[in-house]
Design a protein around this motif. Structure first.
Motif, PDB file in Angstrom:
ATOM      1  N   ASP A 418       0.464  -1.075   0.100  1.00  0.00           N
ATOM      2  CA  ASP A 418      -0.055  -0.243  -0.163  1.00  0.00           C
ATOM      3  C   ASP A 418       1.131   1.302  -0.300  1.00  0.00           C
ATOM      4  O   ASP A 418       0.135   2.125  -0.254  1.00  0.00           O
ATOM      5  CB  ASP A 418      -1.189   0.368   1.283  1.00  0.00           C
ATOM      6  N   ALA A 419       1.961   1.459   1.032  1.00  0.00           N
ATOM      7  CA  ALA A 419       3.265   2.390   0.910  1.00  0.00           C
ATOM      8  C   ALA A 419       3.461   2.161  -0.242  1.00  0.00           C
ATOM      9  O   ALA A 419       3.640   3.798  -1.110  1.00  0.00           O
ATOM     10  CB  ALA A 419       3.889   2.421   2.000  1.00  0.00           C
ATOM     11  N   PHE A 420       3.707   1.515  -1.248  1.00  0.00           N
ATOM     12  CA  PHE A 420       4.756   2.130  -2.363  1.00  0.00           C
ATOM     13  C   PHE A 420       3.711   2.002  -3.697  1.00  0.00           C
ATOM     14  O   PHE A 420       4.166   3.507  -4.235  1.00  0.00           O
ATOM     15  CB  PHE A 420       4.878   0.538  -3.233  1.00  0.00           C
ATOM     16  N   ALA A 421       2.112   1.351  -3.131  1.00  0.00           N
ATOM     17  CA  ALA A 421       1.510   2.077  -4.405  1.00  0.00           C
ATOM     18  C   ALA A 421       0.905   3.452  -4.060  1.00  0.00           C
ATOM     19  O   ALA A 421       0.741   4.374  -5.032  1.00  0.00           O
ATOM     20  CB  ALA A 421       0.233   1.262  -4.502  1.00  0.00           C
ATOM     21  N   ARG A 422       1.095   4.596  -2.908  1.00  0.00           N
ATOM     22  CA  ARG A 422       1.134   5.595  -2.725  1.00  0.00           C
ATOM     23  C   ARG A 422       2.247   6.502  -3.191  1.00  0.00           C
ATOM     24  O   ARG A 422       1.970   7.675  -4.209  1.00  0.00           O
ATOM     25  CB  ARG A 422       0.642   5.613  -0.730  1.00  0.00           C
ATOM     26  N   LEU A 424       3.920   6.020  -6.107  1.00  0.00           N
ATOM     27  CA  LEU A 424       4.518   5.338  -7.074  1.00  0.00           C
ATOM     28  C   LEU A 424       2.419   6.363  -7.682  1.00  0.00           C
ATOM     29  O   LEU A 424       3.231   7.205  -8.285  1.00  0.00           O
ATOM     30  CB  LEU A 424       3.521   4.196  -7.705  1.00  0.00           C
ATOM     31  N   ALA A 425       1.875   7.021  -6.720  1.00  0.00           N
ATOM     32  CA  ALA A 425       0.710   7.473  -7.331  1.00  0.00           C
ATOM     33  C   ALA A 425       0.728   8.534  -7.058  1.00  0.00           C
ATOM     34  O   ALA A 425       0.113  10.242  -7.628  1.00  0.00           O
ATOM     35  CB  ALA A 425      -0.381   6.907  -6.330  1.00  0.00           C
ATOM     36  N   GLY A 426       2.283   9.354  -6.051  1.00  0.00           N
ATOM     37  CA  GLY A 426       2.432  10.965  -5.884  1.00  0.00           C
ATOM     38  C   GLY A 426       1.310  10.973  -4.323  1.00  0.00           C
ATOM     39  O   GLY A 426       1.479  12.407  -4.480  1.00  0.00           O
ATOM     40  N   ASP A 427       1.188  10.339  -3.726  1.00  0.00           N
ATOM     41  CA  ASP A 427       0.225  10.757  -2.892  1.00  0.00           C
ATOM     42  C   ASP A 427       0.993  11.069  -1.719  1.00  0.00           C
ATOM     43  O   ASP A 427       0.544  11.359  -0.275  1.00  0.00           O
ATOM     44  CB  ASP A 427      -0.393  10.047  -2.414  1.00  0.00           C
ATOM     45  N   THR A 433      12.784  15.821  -2.609  1.00  0.00           N
ATOM     46  CA  THR A 433      13.167  16.942  -2.905  1.00  0.00           C
ATOM     47  C   THR A 433      12.490  17.742  -2.134  1.00  0.00           C
ATOM     48  O   THR A 433      12.116  19.402  -2.141  1.00  0.00           O
ATOM     49  CB  THR A 433      11.585  17.242  -3.579  1.00  0.00           C
ATOM     50  N   GLY A 434      12.991  17.779  -0.698  1.00  0.00           N
ATOM     51  CA  GLY A 434      13.094  18.506   0.257  1.00  0.00           C
ATOM     52  C   GLY A 434      11.306  19.116   0.953  1.00  0.00           C
ATOM     53  O   GLY A 434      11.247  19.662   1.630  1.00  0.00           O
ATOM     54  N   GLY A 435      10.771  18.253   0.471  1.00  0.00           N
ATOM     55  CA  GLY A 435       9.511  17.927   1.431  1.00  0.00           C
ATOM     56  C   GLY A 435       8.011  18.263   0.426  1.00  0.00           C
ATOM     57  O   GLY A 435       6.985  19.028   0.724  1.00  0.00           O
ATOM     58  N   GLU A 436       8.697  19.300  -1.067  1.00  0.00           N
ATOM     59  CA  GLU A 436       7.863  19.171  -2.140  1.00  0.00           C
ATOM     60  C   GLU A 436       6.713  18.271  -2.650  1.00  0.00           C
ATOM     61  O   GLU A 436       7.937  16.721  -2.694  1.00  0.00           O
ATOM     62  CB  GLU A 436       8.647  19.568  -3.224  1.00  0.00           C
ATOM     63  N   THR A 437       5.444  18.558  -2.598  1.00  0.00           N
ATOM     64  CA  THR A 437       4.645  16.997  -3.482  1.00  0.00           C
ATOM     65  C   THR A 437       5.096  17.216  -5.593  1.00  0.00           C
ATOM     66  O   THR A 437       5.783  17.821  -5.953  1.00  0.00           O
ATOM     67  CB  THR A 437       3.476  17.724  -4.014  1.00  0.00           C
ATOM     68  N   PRO A 438       4.910  16.111  -5.827  1.00  0.00           N
ATOM     69  CA  PRO A 438       5.271  15.607  -6.947  1.00  0.00           C
ATOM     70  C   PRO A 438       5.166  16.823  -7.804  1.00  0.00           C
ATOM     71  O   PRO A 438       5.970  17.560  -8.894  1.00  0.00           O
ATOM     72  CB  PRO A 438       4.679  15.075  -7.582  1.00  0.00           C
ATOM     73  N   ASP A 439       4.374  18.137  -7.958  1.00  0.00           N
ATOM     74  CA  ASP A 439       3.714  18.687  -9.139  1.00  0.00           C
ATOM     75  C   ASP A 439       4.475  20.028  -8.599  1.00  0.00           C
ATOM     76  O   ASP A 439       4.646  21.519  -9.321  1.00  0.00           O
ATOM     77  CB  ASP A 439       2.080  19.320  -8.586  1.00  0.00           C
ATOM     78  N   GLY A 440       6.112  20.335  -7.781  1.00  0.00           N
ATOM     79  CA  GLY A 440       6.743  21.123  -7.390  1.00  0.00           C
ATOM     80  C   GLY A 440       6.164  22.260  -6.902  1.00  0.00           C
ATOM     81  O   GLY A 440       7.237  22.995  -6.636  1.00  0.00           O
TER      82      GLY A 440
END
Length: 457
Positions: A418-422, A424-427, A433-440
């Motif tokens: 479950d953790a690996f799936a989250r 990969l999904a960007g959740d 990235t120093g705490g950034e979300t995948p969208d920057g």
């Protein structure tokens, strides 16, 4: 000593024996003295390494004692048995047949073919005994004799290694008189993709069961072919088994207390006490927890392999009138073990008789009934598909998973999945990235001006 050990061929002349008798005041047995001088010369000349050529010579001497050769009739019968066994196995398993034809071999040929694996399995124990013997001698000697002990340590190491190599040669030589085929011991001793039968040995089995030799030959040939096919199909399996065996062997240690007691009275000219200790297993201490765990893994692995071979052989030989009787005799031989197997256990502490073979065979039989031969044999395609010890205990659970996979159902997931799936999904935030979300953008949990804004990356 230079004169005694440096003579032509390392032997003693009649004059030297007479001088030695005068020195000791006792009659000297020439044969015994030549043997002692041979051991001493070999030990002095040794570089401290184990002389595996001595193992080979000793094993071949025992294997070839009877001088039995394979007759033309035996070869012809085995050729016919192999041809029929190949056809029967093609109906019983989805694993393809061998590329090279099987062969009938003598006991000496079996020794030559399997000795490299025996050497690999026994080397950790041989080195452990030689090192422990040398260390025990060094620890007992006073400080002013350490220089002398360093020279004697080479002799002790050479004698200890030579005795172990000779004892292993006797075990392998005697085992060559017991085994019926290349895969009879359970571990992959033969070269990859090779299969062989020893017709010299299964004649006694047929006589004890009052079964014609041709039926015994057909059953043994079928079992050997099934074993060889499996290891050729699952090419990773051979290395997996050997690594499990060597993992256990590397954990074998010498009982230093017993060895120190032996070293305190050890006489290189009379090595019988050390040989007796090797034969009886007196130098092997009780197994540690790590060794017990390694042995349990090895036993489960061998049981899984042998259980599959049992089921496939039974299906392939269903037309053979005496198949059940021969199969039970073979299982009894594996369960009880012969004198050579017991000697191997005493020598390196290795048991090659999987106690869970019947349970493993029952698991494979359940799988065959549920998913067929092709579904059953597909479990050998990759290492992570092979049944585990838990599957042997609960075949129904394994069947349920295979049936769910065949239907296309998604397998049950755990927390890691479950953790690996989250991730990969960007959740989940990425540490890179120093705490950034995948969208920057910035992580909403990090408020502007907070101390976290100045933390080091």
């Amino acid at each position: 000593m230079r004169q005694l050990l440096g003579g032509e061929g390392g032997g003693l002349s009649a004059e030297q024996l007479e001088q030695l008798s005068q020195i000791t005041g006792q009659n000297v047995d020439p044969a015994m003295m030549q043997n002692i001088m041979g051991h001493l010369k070999s030990a002095f000349a040794s570089s401290g390494e184990i002389d595996w050529e001595q193992t080979r010579r000793g094993a071949l001497h025992i294997a070839n004692q009877d001088g039995l050769a394979i007759t033309t009739g035996q070869r012809g019968n085995l050729d016919q048995a192999y041809a029929l066994a190949t056809l029967w196995l093609s109906e019983a398993t989805a694993i393809s047949q061998l590329a090279a034809p099987p062969r009938a071999i003598t006991r000496g040929e079996w020794v030559e073919a399997t000795l490299p694996v025996w050497q690999e399995l026994a080397e950790p124990m041989a080195t452990s005994i030689a090192d422990a013997l040398t260390t025990a001698l060094s620890d007992q000697a006073p400080d002013d004799m350490q220089n002398l002990v360093q020279g004697a340590g080479k002799l002790m190491r050479g004698v200890g290694g030579a005795l172990f190599a000779g004892q292993l040669g006797q075990v392998v030589g005697n085992l060559s008189k017991e085994v019926l085929s290349g895969g009879d011991v359970g571990i992959p001793l033969m070269p990859d993709g090779d299969s062989a039968v020893l017709p010299q040995n299964f004649a006694d089995l047929g006589a004890s069961l009052e079964i014609p030799d041709d039926q015994v030959a057909l059953y043994i040939a079928t079992r050997e072919l099934a074993h060889a096919r499996l290891f050729r199909h699952a090419r990773w399996l051979r290395l997996h088994v050997i690594s499990q065996v060597t993992e256990y062997a590397h954990g074998v240690r010498v009982d230093t207390d017993a060895l120190e007691d032996l070293a305190s009275r050890f006489d290189p000219s009379e090595p019988e006490e050390l040989r007796s200790a090797l034969e009886s297993g007196a130098l092997l201490p009780p197994r540690s927890e790590t060794q017990n765990a390694a042995l349990a893994r090895l036993e489960n692995l061998l049981a899984t392999i042998e259980g599959w071979v049992d089921v496939v052989t039974a299906d392939a030989t269903a037309r053979l009138p005496a198949a059940d009787k021969i199969a039970e005799a073979v299982r009894r031989r594996r369960a009880v073990g012969g004198p050579a197997e017991r000697a191997l256990n005493s020598l390196v502490g290795l048991e090659l008789r999987p106690r869970r073979m019947r349970e493993a065979a029952a698991m494979w039989r359940t799988l065959t009934s549920a998913v067929g031969a092709a579904g059953r044999d597909s479990l050998w395609d990759y290492p992570d598909l092979m049944p585990t010890s838990a599957d042997i205990d609960d075949p129904a659970g394994l069947v349920a998973r295979l049936e769910a996979t065949a239907r296309g159902d998604e397998p049950a997931t755990d927390d890691i999945d479950d953790a690996f799936a989250r991730l990969l999904a960007g959740d989940m935030p990425s540490a890179a990235t120093g705490g950034e979300t995948p969208d920057g953008g910035a992580d909403p949990d990090d408020e502007p001006g907070s101390p976290d804004d100045h933390r080091p990356v």
